[in-house]
Design a protein around this motif. Sequence first.
Motif, PDB file in Angstrom:
ATOM      1  N   ASP A 328       0.826  -1.202   0.000  1.00  0.00           N
ATOM      2  CA  ASP A 328       0.000   0.000   0.000  1.00  0.00           C
ATOM      3  C   ASP A 328       0.867   1.261   0.000  1.00  0.00           C
ATOM      4  O   ASP A 328       0.552   2.257  -0.661  1.00  0.00           O
ATOM      5  CB  ASP A 328      -0.956   0.003   1.208  1.00  0.00           C
ATOM      6  N   VAL A 329       2.011   1.211   0.708  1.00  0.00           N
ATOM      7  CA  VAL A 329       2.933   2.344   0.724  1.00  0.00           C
ATOM      8  C   VAL A 329       3.545   2.544  -0.666  1.00  0.00           C
ATOM      9  O   VAL A 329       3.612   3.669  -1.175  1.00  0.00           O
ATOM     10  CB  VAL A 329       4.046   2.133   1.770  1.00  0.00           C
ATOM     11  N   PHE A 330       3.968   1.450  -1.288  1.00  0.00           N
ATOM     12  CA  PHE A 330       4.572   1.555  -2.613  1.00  0.00           C
ATOM     13  C   PHE A 330       3.597   2.160  -3.616  1.00  0.00           C
ATOM     14  O   PHE A 330       3.977   3.012  -4.428  1.00  0.00           O
ATOM     15  CB  PHE A 330       5.046   0.186  -3.095  1.00  0.00           C
ATOM     16  N   GLU A 331       2.360   1.745  -3.587  1.00  0.00           N
ATOM     17  CA  GLU A 331       1.368   2.279  -4.520  1.00  0.00           C
ATOM     18  C   GLU A 331       1.171   3.771  -4.322  1.00  0.00           C
ATOM     19  O   GLU A 331       1.088   4.539  -5.290  1.00  0.00           O
ATOM     20  CB  GLU A 331       0.050   1.535  -4.349  1.00  0.00           C
ATOM     21  N   LYS A 332       1.107   4.217  -3.076  1.00  0.00           N
ATOM     22  CA  LYS A 332       0.901   5.637  -2.805  1.00  0.00           C
ATOM     23  C   LYS A 332       2.141   6.466  -3.181  1.00  0.00           C
ATOM     24  O   LYS A 332       2.016   7.566  -3.720  1.00  0.00           O
ATOM     25  CB  LYS A 332       0.548   5.843  -1.333  1.00  0.00           C
TER      26      LYS A 332
END
Length: 478
Positions: A328-332
């Motif tokens: 989720d961090v990578f996507e954001k």
Amino acid sequence: MPEETTKKPRVDLRSDFPHGKEDSDLHIRLNPSLLTADFTTPFHTAYTSDSLSATTTIASGDSTGTIVASPFHTGKLTNVFPKHFLLALKEELKTLTWHHRSNDLYKFNQTDDLALNALPHIKALRDYMAGEEFVGFMESITGLELTRGYLDLAAQRYKSTNHLLCHDDDVHRGKLARRIAYIIYLVDEEWSAEDGGALGLFGNDENRHPTSIQEHIVPEFNSMGFFRTGLVSYHTVEEVTVKDLARERWSVTGWFYGPVTPEITPDPDHLPHLPASVLPAVADLTDTSCELEKWVNPDYLKPETQTRILDALMEQSSVELRDFLRSDVFEKVSQELSDGFWSEAPLMGPPNLRQYLAAEPTTPLVKDLAGFLRSKSFASLLKSLTSLDLIKGSQELRKFSHGHYTLIHDQALEPNGLDVTLSLTQKTDWDDEAWGGATHYIADADELLRIQPATNSLALVLRDEGVLRFTGDLYGFY
């Protein structure tokens, strides 16, 4: 660069030039149109003029001579040699052993030095170009003192995506120095600017560092490009972009040499020097408290996983941790690092060292991620993975696109230590052979390690003394 005493042009070198059919397939001689005083005198005048401000072309019979005025005087001659000789020469070159040359600066195929090659057309070309008539002709149009019988000569084939990045060719050998670089083009007669492989000429700033390409010379069959080598003769062979992979950029290149004199031997204190700021500043790690669980894939926080990573690093000196950030961090983060994020990012140079975009982490999540990677909290995780106590570090947020790279430079050597690279590319199937862009680790001439860009991957490399790294040029059609 100090002024040089120029030699007066020779008035006429045609007297013993054969005419008609007595020329055999092995005969090579300059086009007579280039040997007349009506050509050599005005070419010499333009080429040696400090006040030349525009590209100048001089026509002579079925040949032309062009002097590119800026960024540094560069000559191009057309219809130079007998066509049948060059075609036979090219066929002869095809029979040789070719070597693939690839490092931080270039990627192409090349023959061995042709100085001692006994094949008839190669020998005829070498003997003629090192002899009195041709060397005298080059002296007459450039005003430079050159050495007879001493010539570098090799052939190159640039395939699609091959290139030669920014460099200056300035080399001294004892009492001799490179004075003129030359390129004899053997490309097919349909070659055009769209096929790439142009000779790109770089401008220079007030510190004599290269800036950007200001002029392009497109390869043309039976033409010869040349220029005086020196501290400001930065140039490149631009990426070959032919769609038909059977076509290649053929050439024979080398250097004419001349005596080393005080006028061409600059004071070491006045050589171009890169500022210390070309390397990211080293600073203490921050005391910012960061929760590892907020950022890192929980698998990498497990003691048994960390032990396996440490064992692998100790055995191989490198390890890649895929899916390092929480998904989720990578996507954001990826969303924040859109093209708009880089719109104001400066292009880092000079191009004889690097070309890429570098940005400050200004958006909320990217800024927090950069802070996390500089924190003692992250250093504690790295200690579990590497057994190293880390107290200082440097950081840079980079974007590499087509035509971007880094080069090894003896004035910008990175300190030894632990390289930590978080790759945030969106491409999940990166192909270094097709696109370049890998990080290469080398010692002397040997490649020790190659790390391709990968989606959400953290690379850890223990870089010892004598090990250098560079990011290969990004090329190709993607």
